[in-house]
Design an enzyme around this catalytic site. Structure first.
Site, short mmCIF file in Angstrom:
data_model
loop_
_atom_site.label_atom_id
_atom_site.label_comp_id
_atom_site.label_asym_id
_atom_site.label_seq_id
_atom_site.Cartn_x
_atom_site.Cartn_y
_atom_site.Cartn_z
N GLU A 37 74.75 35.88 121.54
CA GLU A 37 76.00 35.77 122.31
C GLU A 37 76.62 34.39 122.16
OE1 GLU A 37 75.38 37.10 126.32
OE2 GLU A 37 74.82 39.12 125.70
N GLU A 40 70.80 43.97 121.88
CA GLU A 40 70.46 43.87 123.31
C GLU A 40 71.14 45.04 124.02
OE1 GLU A 40 70.30 39.85 124.78
OE2 GLU A 40 71.27 40.47 126.64
#
Length: 772
Positions: free
Chosen positions: A420, A499
């Protein structure tokens, strides 16, 4: 240092040296001195450590607490303390080692570490996760004590979005070699053309000649099976100039190889010996596996010719009550538990893990996404002063060390260079940052692909600006529909969920799309940090931090496991909302008149019985994933679920209404223990009624006592809001349970653990301590 301690170190070194040819590897975990705080001049030989504490490594001083919502680590660091810690140790040299090379290796020091030998600084390293090696040969004293000093500083906070620990929290060793030796992490073993009939093994060895003259040497490598059989030998001759290094590449064909696989993780050893003038001057042994692992754009992940969905979980590096200094048995217990419910993959989130963790994945049979960093240059909330401060100066060295250390592990099938990432990925700078990392990894290990966990790609435009197109495998966190749409626009892209949450739709996205290679749930185990006070841990795991399987864990087991299972829960409404409890004991039976029941199962049908009367049979649901549900009148007694496949009973579960809490039951997860830092036993204390039924709604403080050859290393429960100390002899139960974790304190003997609680009959359990 006292004469007594000096003798202990010399004895320790002589007993625990592991010799490989001309190489000695000496564990260096014992007899350290520790000081919490800064200590001016503590790197100097003459510094007085009389008021310092004796510790054994690995050592995480932060986990000792106390928890405080005002600690600068904040929510990311779990409100545990940060600061500076100093460590010192010493050793003497043997005359037989004169003229040799000396190295010290740390598997991890948190964080911003400085290392000295005899007052000479060997180096600084901001990243607390990477493994370190220093050559301290020029600074040694032959006929006197040699003093190692380490300063670890994680004062600058907030530095992480999860708990990091503090200090020398992983293993340390001394390595002694001859001047001609295999370079540090200088072996790289890869395989190609793999089939059940034959495989090609390439052994790449970097040999260093740090002697004063050119030398011609033989490099011999033997391949040995898991059961000790030698299957191949190759030998090369090489001349290396003084002060130079050379890379020697050898190839061996192995017939009928024992393949490393998830179901049967067969390992080999590559034993490389350096021979000069008929003398073995160095020898290194590396475990490796022979397997073919690759990703395909249309069909996902393949292992040894089998199309496999990676059913993975993300894991942080803490071990609950042990913080960051995690005994290997804790990881073994966790990884085996995950595999038993159908997990076959691990993502190391979001950093370099301990080397023994990867060894376990190799042995147990779990594929790994090996991840390097959580941040590049841009900061993240809760970790504004983390690795983003150091990325520019250190990314290349850190990445190089991570890949070179890890690349022989057969469990690793893909690397990730970020999670991220908040840097701008919609310009040339973002492209360059990703590409330079991917290119470096390809140069060090061309056998594995590279990805990163993309964050909101629709916002960052990576799906249409060209960045995703240069990735070996496109990874995305959450928002599976975006990844599906991207692949269907670009069917040549290889894709994976890096994820994911626990909801059904995300599982179906993997199950029903052949091109989806896998997914990694957030998370496999609850972990410390990333929580807001009064919570001190994140509760997203399939298991809690003590190892108890949670509701999401049973749901996932019903989707991922091949072993027949059924798990029943009932809904209860409280002031805090609805909860699902695996019991048949409502908080107030007088007002609990109707029960909503659900069963997770991978079987053909589930029949529910209440006090022997059938409440109906439920077959597989339309999506073959949703739980089977009933709404039935509540009555005290026994609720039983019976699961069948092919008309045969294959699994069942029984819940009984519990009475008044009356006693404690102790259970040990194994009954023998080694006197080894890495071995522990979990003792679970459960509150039950007179008939042995667990009373999950009765919590009280349990007091533990221990007699014999052991110590209570830690206590814990599954409550993510419990800020009780872990280094204690008592713990409140949570949902009727808590644990005491035991270590041995002698090489043999017997341990008895007792538990008591107010208005409860106590219990005890005995454990044997065995020789290693």
């Amino acid at each position: 240092m006292s004469k007594k301690l000096t003798m202990l170190i010399l004895v320790f070194a002589s007993v625990f040296v592991f010799a490989q040819g001309g190489r000695s590897i000496i564990p260096f975990n014992e007899h350290w001195k520790f000081f919490k705080g800064d200590a001016q001049g503590a790197e100097q030989i003459s510094f007085n450590t009389a008021n310092w504490t004796d510790v054994r490594l690995p050592h995480d001083w932060s986990i000792f607490g106390p928890y405080d919502r005002n600690n600068t680590t904040g929510s990311g660091g779990g409100y545990l303390p940060s600061g500076i810690g100093w460590y010192r140790n010493s050793f003497s040299l043997s005359n037989k080692d004169a003229g040799k090379k000396f190295f010290i290796e740390f598997d991890g020091v948190m964080a911003n570490s400085d290392v000295w030998i005899n007052g000479h600084n060997l180096g600084k390293r901001p990243n607390g996760y990477v493994s370190l090696s220093y050559d301290f040969t020029p600074y040694l004293r032959q006929n006197d004590l040699n003093v190692v000093a380490v300063r670890a500083d994680n004062t600058i906070q907030p530095a992480s979005r999860w708990y990091t620990g503090a200090g020398i929290y992983r293993h340390v060793r001394l390595v002694i070699t001859n001047p001609i030796h295999v370079d540090h992490w200088g072996s790289f073993i890869s395989t190609s053309n793999v089939s059940a009939q034959k495989a090609k093994v390439q052994i790449q060895t970097v040999v260093a000649n740090e002697s004063s003259a050119s030398q011609t040497m033989d490099i011999r490598t033997r391949l040995i099976t898991q059961d000790g059989k030698e299957v191949a030998v190759t030998q090369s001759s090489q001349k290396i100039e003084a002060g130079r290094k050379k890379t020697v590449v050898q190839h061996v064909n192995v017939n009928n190889p024992a393949l490393w696989d998830i179901s049967r993780p067969q390992l080999y050893k590559a034993v490389t010996t350096i021979i000069v003038k008929k003398q073995n001057v160095d020898e290194v042994t590396n475990n490796f596996g022979i397997r073919d692992a690759h990703f395909d754009a249309a069909t996902g992940f393949w292992l040894n010719g089998k199309n496999i969905k990676i059913k993975g979980v993300c894991l942080h590096h803490d071990g609950g009550a042990f913080g960051a200094a995690v005994p290997l048995r804790v990881w073994e217990k966790r990884l085996i538990s995950l595999k038993e419910i159908g997990v076959n993959g691990i993502r190391t989130s979001h950093n370099e893990t301990a080397p023994e963790f990867l060894d376990l994945c190799d042995k147990i049979g779990l594929v790994v996404m090996d991840e390097t960093f959580d941040t590049w240059n841009a900061a993240k909330p809760g970790a504004q002063k983390g690795y983003n401060l150091y990325f520019t100066d250190w990314w290349e060295r850190d990445t190089r060390d991570i890949i070179m250390r890890d690349r022989n592990h057969p469990s690793i099938v893909i690397y990730s260079v970020g999670n991220e990432i908040h840097d701008n990925l919609n310009d040339s700078t973002g492209f360059r940052k990703y590409k330079m990392q991917q290119d470096l990894i390809h140069s060090l290990d061309p056998s594995r692909p590279v990805t990163m966990a993309l964050f909101r790609p629709a916002n960052s435009h990576v799906y249409d600006n060209g960045l995703a197109a240069i990735m070996d495998v496109v990874g995305q966190n959450y928002r599976e529909n975006e990844l599906i749409a991207a692949h269907e626009q670009h069917p040549d892209w290889k894709v994976i969920g890096t994820e994911n949450t626990h909801v059904i739709s995300q599982w179906l996205a993997l199950r029903d799309k052949p091109y989806m290679a896998g997914q990694f749930l957030w998370t496999g185990y609850d972990y410390l940090g990333e929580a807001f006070w009064p919570r001190i841990a994140n509760g997203s795991g399939l298991f809690d931090k003590t190892g108890q399987q949670k509701l999401n864990g049973y749901q996932r087991e019903s989707w991922w496991s091949d072993k027949p299972m059924v798990y029943v829960t009932r809904r209860e409404s409280t002031a805090n909302g609805n909860t699902w409890n695996s019991d048949w004991t409502p908080d107030d039976p007088d007002i609990y008149t109707q029960a909503d029941v659900q069963a997770f199962s991978n079987c053909d049908e589930v029949e529910l019985f209440l006090n022997g009367k059938s409440m109906g049979v439920k077959g597989r649901t339309a999506d073959d994933a949703s739980p089977r549900t009933w709404s039935i009148p509540f009555e005290k007694g026994t609720l039983k679920a019976v699961a069948k496949s092919n008309g045969r009973v294959v699994a069942q579960q029984e819940l009984k209404t519990a009475g008044k809490a009356s006693k404690i039951v102790l259970t040990a997860d194994k009954l023998s223990l080694k006197n080894n830092w890495d071995d522990v036993i979990y003792i679970t204390a459960t509150i039950v009624d007179e008939d042995g039924n667990m009373v999950s709604n009765s919590d009280t403080k349990i007091n533990f006592e221990i007699d014999g050859s052991g110590v209570i290393a830690a206590v814990d429960n599954g409550d993510v809001s419990s800020s009780e100390p872990y280094q204690a002899t008592s713990r409140w139960t949570y949902k009727g349970k808590c644990v005491a974790i035991i270590k041995a304190s002698a090489s043999e003997g017997r341990i008895t653990v007792k538990a008591s609680g107010e208005n409860l009959r106590g219990s005890s359990v005995s454990i044997n301590v065995v020789n290693q």
